[in-house]
Structures are given as structure tokens and as C-alpha cells.
Scaffold this motif. Structure first.
Motif, PDB file in Angstrom:
ATOM      1  N   LEU A   1       0.855  -1.209  -0.179  1.00 28.97           N
ATOM      2  CA  LEU A   1      -0.018  -0.135   0.066  1.00 28.97           C
ATOM      3  C   LEU A   1       0.963   1.069   0.212  1.00 28.97           C
ATOM      4  N   LEU A   2       1.681   1.539   0.671  1.00 25.51           N
ATOM      5  CA  LEU A   2       2.898   2.350   1.151  1.00 25.51           C
ATOM      6  C   LEU A   2       3.521   2.657   0.075  1.00 25.51           C
ATOM      7  N   ALA A   3       3.732   1.295  -1.086  1.00 25.66           N
ATOM      8  CA  ALA A   3       4.119   1.940  -2.464  1.00 25.66           C
ATOM      9  C   ALA A   3       3.530   2.048  -3.790  1.00 25.66           C
ATOM     10  N   ALA A   4       2.085   1.787  -3.775  1.00 20.97           N
ATOM     11  CA  ALA A   4       0.939   2.258  -4.255  1.00 20.97           C
ATOM     12  C   ALA A   4       1.091   3.605  -4.223  1.00 20.97           C
TER      13      ALA A   4
ATOM     14  N   VAL B   1       3.948   5.448  -5.344  1.00 13.07           N
ATOM     15  CA  VAL B   1       3.831   5.505  -7.051  1.00 13.07           C
ATOM     16  C   VAL B   1       2.959   6.579  -7.326  1.00 13.07           C
ATOM     17  N   THR B   2       2.083   6.178  -6.789  1.00 11.12           N
ATOM     18  CA  THR B   2       0.772   7.082  -7.041  1.00 11.12           C
ATOM     19  C   THR B   2       0.497   9.153  -7.595  1.00 11.12           C
ATOM     20  N   LEU B   3       1.273   8.744  -6.731  1.00 10.60           N
ATOM     21  CA  LEU B   3       1.993   9.853  -5.737  1.00 10.60           C
ATOM     22  C   LEU B   3       3.201  10.679  -6.648  1.00 10.60           C
TER      23      LEU B   3
ATOM     24  N   LEU C   1      -5.829   6.533  -8.102  1.00  6.76           N
ATOM     25  CA  LEU C   1      -5.605   6.345  -6.141  1.00  6.76           C
ATOM     26  C   LEU C   1      -6.499   5.004  -5.490  1.00  6.76           C
ATOM     27  N   ILE C   2      -7.529   5.055  -5.490  1.00  4.84           N
ATOM     28  CA  ILE C   2      -8.236   4.072  -4.849  1.00  4.84           C
ATOM     29  C   ILE C   2      -8.384   2.855  -5.525  1.00  4.84           C
ATOM     30  N   LEU C   3      -8.236   2.550  -6.746  1.00  2.65           N
ATOM     31  CA  LEU C   3      -7.917   1.702  -7.581  1.00  2.65           C
ATOM     32  C   LEU C   3      -6.752   1.190  -7.145  1.00  2.65           C
ATOM     33  N   ASN C   4      -5.308   1.717  -7.222  1.00  2.00           N
ATOM     34  CA  ASN C   4      -3.985   1.673  -7.053  1.00  2.00           C
ATOM     35  C   ASN C   4      -3.704   1.031  -5.492  1.00  2.00           C
TER      36      ASN C   4
END
Length: 739
Positions: A58-61, A64-66, A453-456
Motif C-alpha cells: 500500500l505504501l509503495a502504491a 508511485v501514485t503521488l 489512487l483508490i484503484l491503485n
């Protein structure tokens, strides 16, 4: 010492027990738990690993998203119909049912993703030279040119342009998405880039080029047909000219002049041409028939029998005479012949008779003249008909060849007209409307399509869960130690007597064992109860505790079992036979200034060596250290000691040295009735434990069971065993078991 044959051997063959393999299978079947419960236990035991892996995903996602650059996706919705609107009502080259095949839509979807279409879009929008296009995909065109130069793909500016165009085509194919809408003829054509305006432009251009390509493909499909028809028309044109020229030459040579054409009945394919001679003959024949009829009529008139003898004048004269004669007849009845009126009437009748005779003579002369004229005309016409008949018969003979030329000319002309008509139809067939229609053109998106963000985070949670489960699976499969009490029977081939929880850090294990209300003491009491069922006589009179390696809880287990049996009123002697690393005296708070080593060395006063430590529990400590413990155990003194003590005490418990690497344990086992194997949970691999057990089995003393020590009480994997053991121990305290 009791006879070992009275025990039920749990390892190795024996006279009173089933084979080890059968025992292992039976124990494994009894120890099996439902797969769901097993998985839940594993998940709870590895919950921190799972949580850490999922949290990392989750932290990686999130990171990466930000840090990702927003991508905008523009979508154009088109309708691909099976049947196209036929404006010209003219059938094309392709079959009308060609679009009804099951492969139609799959073909259209593949064409929408074709490289040729991407090339048309790249050329149409000049994307290779468009800096905004490369910036919208995070690329630098100079980098592409430099790479092309290094690889030798671009030796001149034109080649460099081709390299850019090819790179643009690849980029288009990577970012285009064709998504058919299930159950409909609608298709979403989406394009993604960092620029919303460019995404919409390319999505619309992609659809427009697809429509143009589809129309062009329809025209191209008729090119070969038109070329073939042009060649055939050219050939047929020459054949038509030759056949018509031959027809005219033959007609000229034979004097055949055609006037008109007529066909047979309705729908008949027959065709015939009338010649001038035949037309003249038909006309003369009709005149001859009329002349013959006129001659017959003239003959009738001339003979006086024809209706033509009566003329209006003659009829009037005859009517007047009839009236005058009638009146004379009436007057003759009344008057004399000399009556004036009668005389006048008789003169009138005579005048009328003369007039009638004259009229009849005149009519007869005219009839004879008409008859002569009719005869002359009939003869003349008959002669002319006879002459034309010969000419027509000659032309009919020539008509056979003439018809051959005529049919050949007609056939060639029909073929030419048919091909010419088909050629014209193919030329206008492509005017039909396209079967592809734009429903919703793409508009520049207002919000990015990714990153979401939600999907990732959801995908990261799923991927993290899968990764965590995979990691747990690998850890579980790679763990060679025995960590599950229910697997002891399956992995070691001996029954599980009980499991002992891990001593909390900072607590004194000796004090916990001595406290009857502690969990550890209750666990050992349950183990003592299990020992009561290992032989028909109950708990073995003498048994030893052994482990594969040091510090597995063997000595603590020996002391705990001695105390548990002492609390039931049994007299117990604990012998510390671990002369290399003794620890029983430290757990019980005594010393080892004298003990077993003194006896084995030759001192016979055993009573002086035994120390009372608890109620009903005595200790024979290890004694002073010796240089060679194996040599002392090789004698019969230990066996004699155990036999003598078994007569004085209800039970004799021997704490032995570890098995691996030492010869003490197999030698000590010769002095006792049974062996209890102690293993620390998860420390030693199953192969190592089995090797230690095989050494003990080779010594010939039955291994009645195993104790699994240092189990993590916080792990729910073992909770069920604890609850059961402790509840059983509590009931055992209320109802002591006699063994």
C-alpha cells in the motif's frame, strides 16, 4: 526393572504394537484438522508478516501514485453495423452476406488495432514532427534521433524522419485501446497521453482514418474487377464490330434488306427480321386476294345473279311501276278499260318498263367492263406474286447463313451490353454509405484517468495479499522444524504426549513449573496424564527424557514431570544423567557436589547421594564432572541402580544428555523401560529429529511419545491444544489418575 515387552512400542517393531508406519498413519489421521482451520491458524500465526507485506504494498502504491504524472484518456464511441446503407441499390463485388459471418466483429476489432491504421494516423497528423506529441508521452525526439544514429538506422534526414514516424506508430499502438461494448455494435476507441487535447485529437483522428480506410478498401476491392471487365469489354467490342460487319456484308451481297424486327410470344427469346422482298410479297398477296374477290363479284354482276344488279335507280323505277300496277288493278275493278285514269296509268307503266330495261342494259354493260378489268388485274398481280415468291424462297435459303451471322452479332452485343452494365454498376457500388458511424466524438477529458489512487490502493492490497500469502506459503514450506503439534505424529512417527508453552521472557521457568497453577505446570500435568496411557500398566516405572540438541527443554521437562507425579502422591526419583551439562540441581535449588557420577565411579552408598527436594520427589544429581561419561555409562551399574530404585520409588525419571554427537543417551536408555523424546518447536529440522529418534530406536528401547516445548502461546495455531490440555489437567487434579 520391569520387562520392556510390557510396553507399547511407538518406534520400531515390538511384540505388542502395530508397525511404526501404521501407527504414524493412524496418528496422522487422528491429528488431522480441517483445511480451513489449518489455513486460519497459519494466517493468524503469520499475521504480522502478512500485515507488513500488505502495508508495504500500500505504501509503495501510494508513493508511485503521488509521483506518477497524470494520464488523460479520451474516448470516441463508434457504431460498427453489419449491414451498410446501399444508396445506389447496386450490388458490389463482395457478397451481401459477407458481413453476417461470426468473424465480422472480431475482424473489425483487429482492423481497429492494425499497424496500417496507426501509420495512417501518424502520417495524417504528422506526429513524427510534432513536439507536443513526444512531450505528451514524456519522450524527447532528440533522444530517438540519437539512438537511431548510434544504431545506424538514420544516415540522412529522410531516414531520421522515418525513424521518428516508426517510433510514433509504436507509441500509438501502445496507447490505443479498443473496448467493444458487450451485447451491442458499439466500440469505444480510447487514447491515453499526458495531454488531454492531444488524446482527444488522436482518438477522433483514429476513428476518421478507420472510416476512410474502410471506404478505400471497398473501392480497392473493385479495382481488379474493373480492370478485368475493361479487358473483356475491349475484346467484346472488337467481336461485336466484326460480327455486325460480317452480317451487313452478307446481306449486301445477297440483296437482303431488312425492314423491321419482331419477337415471338411474351418472354420468348426468338428474334426475327423481315426482308423487303417478304414485305412486298405479303403486300402483293393481299392485293391479289382482293383482286380475286373483285373478279368474282364482277362475274356475279355480269351474270345477273349478283347483288350488284340492283341499283338505287333501278329499285326506284321498279317501286314506281309496282305502285302504278297496283293502282291499275284497283281501278279496273271499278271502271271500264277506257277510263282516263286507267289509260294514264297504263302509259306510265309502259314508260317505267322502258326505263327499267334501259337501266338494266346499262348495268349489264358496266358489269362486263368491270369483270374484264378485274380479270386483267388479277392476272397481273398473280404474275407479280409468283415472281416475288421465287425471290423470297431464294432469300429464305440465304437466311440460314444470315441468321447465323445475326445470332453471333446479337450474342456478342448482349455480352458486351451486360459487361458494360456491370462495369458501370461496380463503378457506382462504392458510393454506398459507410457501415461505421461516430456516435460520440472524443472530448478533451477534464480529469485524469490514471493514476487512480483508490484503484491503485485496491490493486496494491490485492497484490500485497497475494504476495503475503505466497511468502507465508514459502515460509511454511521451507520451515523444516516441527511447529505444529498436530504434525508430530506425521513427521516423527511417535505420538504427541503434549505441548508446553514458551516461558515468558523474564520469568523463572523453575518457579513456573513448581507453581501448580501456572500454565506450564498444567501442561506438564496433562503430559503426565498422557504418559499414563502409553503402557497397559500406566506410567512407565522408569523412563528417560532425551532431546536431539542441548537447551530444548529436556531437563526442565524431567523436573516438571517429577513434580507433577509427586503432587499426585507418587514417589519419584529424578536422576540427572546429563554428566556433561547438568541443570536439574539448579532448577531445584540444590547442588551437585555428589551424585550419579560418584555412584558410577564405585560408591555403593546410594542413599547418601540422594537429596530430598520436594514432597514425594528426590533428586540424584549428576555429581562432580568426569572426563569420560560414556565409559561410566558403559557399565551395568546404572542399570542396576535403576532396577533398585524402581523397587523403592513408584517412578524413576532419568534426564539424559542430548542424542546428536554424543553416545550417552543410547547407553543410558538400556537402563530404563521407555524413552520420552523432547523437541523444541521450530528449532531442529524434522530430518534432524528423525535421525536422533533412529539412534534411540537402534538402542532397542521403545520411544513412547514426544513432548513439544517452547510453543509460542500468543499464536492461535496452538491455542486449541492449550485449552484442551489445560482443561484436561484441571480435571485430572480434581480426579487423580492412578497409574
Amino acid at each position: 526393572m520391569n520387562d520392556n515387552s510390557s510396553l507399547i512400542p511407538m518406534r520400531g517393531p515390538g511384540p505388542m504394537g502395530p508397525p511404526p508406519g501404521e501407527q504414524a498413519a493412524r496418528g496422522a489421521a487422528l491429528g488431522m484438522r480441517p483445511l480451513v482451520i489449518e489455513c486460519l491458524h497459519i494466517l493468524r500465526r503469520r499475521k504480522w508478516i502478512i500485515l507488513v507485506v500488505i502495508a508495504g504494498a500500500l505504501l509503495a502504491a501510494l508513493v508511485v501514485t503521488l509521483l506518477s504524472r497524470p494520464v488523460y484518456t479520451a474516448t470516441t464511441q463508434v457504431q460498427v453495423s453489419r449491414d451498410e446503407n446501399n444508396v445506389t441499390n447496386v450490388q458490389g463485388v463482395e457478397s451481401e452476406n459477407a458481413g453476417r459471418d461470426l468473424e465480422f466483429y472480431q475482424t473489425q476489432y483487429a482492423l481497429l488495432e492494425a499497424r496500417s491504421l496507426a501509420e495512417r494516423v501518424a502520417r495524417g497528423l504528422r506526429l513524427g514532427e510534432n513536439e507536443d506529441f513526444w512531450n505528451a508521452h514524456g519522450l524527447d525526439p532528440e533522444t530517438i534521433d540519437a539512438a537511431a544514429v548510434r544504431t545506424g538506422q538514420a544516415a540522412d534526414p529522410r531516414a531520421a524522419g522515418d525513424v521518428r514516424e516508426n517510433a510514433a506508430v509504436e507509441m500509438l499502438l501502445e496507447n490505443i485501446a479498443i473496448d467493444p461494448i458487450r451485447g451491442s455494435a458499439l466500440v469505444d476507441v480510447s487514447y491515453s497521453s499526458f495531454d488531454p487535447e492531444l488524446s482527444a485529437q488522436i482518438a477522433n483522428a483514429w476513428v476518421n482514418e478507420f472510416i476512410a480506410q474502410s471506404i478505400a478498401r471497398k473501392f480497392d476491392s473493385t479495382a481488379e474487377a474493373r480492370s478485368f471487365l475493361e479487358q473483356r469489354l475491349e475484346e467484346l467490342r472488337g467481336r461485336v464490330e466484326d460480327s455486325e460487319r460480317a452480317l451487313v456484308d452478307f446481306a449486301t451481297a445477297r440483296g437482303i434488306v431488312t425492314l423491321a424486327s419482331n419477337t415471338g410470344g411474351e418472354g420468348s427469346a426468338q428474334f426475327r427480321e423481315r426482308t423487303l422482298a417478304a414485305e412486298n410479297l405479303e403486300g402483293l398477296n393481299e392485293q391479289l386476294i382482293a383482286a380475286t374477290a373483285a373478279r368474282i363479284e364482277a362475274e356475279a354482276i355480269a351474270s345477273g345473279t349478283g347483288a350488284a344488279q340492283t341499283t338505287p335507280t333501278l329499285a326506284s323505277l321498279r317501286e314506281q311501276r309496282a305502285l302504278a300496277a297496283s293502282e291499275i288493278a284497283q281501278l279496273s275493278v271499278q271502271f271500264e278499260p277506257g277510263y282516263p285514269r286507267l289509260a294514264a296509268l297504263r302509259e306510265q307503266v309502259a314508260t317505267l318498263d322502258a326505263a327499267i330495261a334501259e337501266e338494266q342494259s346499262r348495268i349489264g354493260g358496266e358489269a362486263r367492263e368491270a369483270l374484264q378489268s378485274a380479270r386483267l388485274r388479277e392476272a397481273e398481280l398473280r404474275a407479280r406474286v409468283n415472281g416475288l415468291s421465287g425471290e423470297v424462297l431464294s432469300q429464305r435459303r440465304d437466311a440460314i447463313q444470315y441468321n447465323i451471322y445475326q445470332r453471333e452479332a446479337d450474342t456478342n452485343r448482349q455480352l458486351y451490353d451486360s459487361l458494360l452494365q456491370r462495369y458501370k454498376e461496380i463503378g457506382v457500388a462504392g458510393v454506398s454509405a459507410s457501415n461505421i458511424a461516430v456516435i460520440d466524438p472524443a472530448q478533451p477529458p477534464q480529469r485524469p484517468s490514471s493514476p487512480n489512487l483508490i484503484l491503485n490502493l485496491l490493486l496494491a492490497a490485492i497484490a500485497g495479499s497475494i504476495g503475503a500469502l505466497g511468502l507465508v506459503f514459502v515460509l511454511e514450506q521451507s520451515a523444516e522444524g516441527v511447529t505444529d503439534p498436530s504434525k508430530v505424529q506425521e513427521l516423527l512417527g511417535v505420538p504427541l504426549l503434549g505441548s508446553v508453552p514458551l516461558v515468558p521472557e523474564g520469568d523463572n521457568p523453575g518457579e513456573l513449573v513448581a507453581d501448580p497453577k501456572s500454565e506450564i505446570a498444567e501442561a506438564y500435568f496433562a503430559i503426565r496424564s498422557s504418559l499414563a496411557f502409553t503402557t497397559p500398566q500406566g506410567v512407565p516405572r522408569s523412563f528417560m527424557l532425551v532431546s536431539s540438541q542441548p537447551a530444548e527443554g529436556k531437563s526442565l521437562s524431567a523436573m516438571a514431570l517429577a513434580l507433577a507425579m509427586g503432587r499426585t502422591g507418587k514417589s519419584v526419583l529424578l536422576i540427572d544423567a546429563d554428566l556433561r551439562n547438568p541443570s536439574a540441581h539448579s532448577y531445584l535449588g540444590t547442588h551437585r557436589q555428589f551424585g550419579l557420577s560418584n555412584y558410577l565411579a564405585g560408591q555403593d552408598a546410594v542413599a547418601e547421594l540422594i537429596q530430598p527436594v520436594r514432597e514425594n520427589v528426590d533428586l540424584l544429581a549428576s555429581g562432580p564432572s568426569v572426563p569420560s561419561a560414556a565409559e561410566l555409562f558403559s557399565s551395568e551399574r546404572l542399570r542396576a541402580l535403576v532396577l533398585r530404585m524402581a523397587e523403592q520409588y513408584d517412578h524413576v525419571i532419568v534426564d539424559s544428555a542430548p542424542v546428536m554427537g554424543l553416545a550417552d543417551a543410547p547407553l543410558v536408555s538400556q537402563a530404563v523401560e521407555a524413552v520420552v523424546f523432547v523437541a523444541e518447536a521450530g528449532r531442529v529440522s524434522a530430518r534432524g529429529l528423525n535421525s536422533a529418534l533412529e539412534r534411540m530406536v537402534a538402542a532397542g528401547v521403545p520411544v513412547v511419545g514426544a513432548i513439544l516445548t517452547k510453543l509460542d502461546q500468543r499464536s492461535s495455531h496452538y491455542g486449541y491444544g492449550y485449552e484442551y490440555s489445560y482443561d484436561y489437567a484441571a480435571r485430572s487434579e480434581r480426579l487423580p489418575v492412578e497409574a
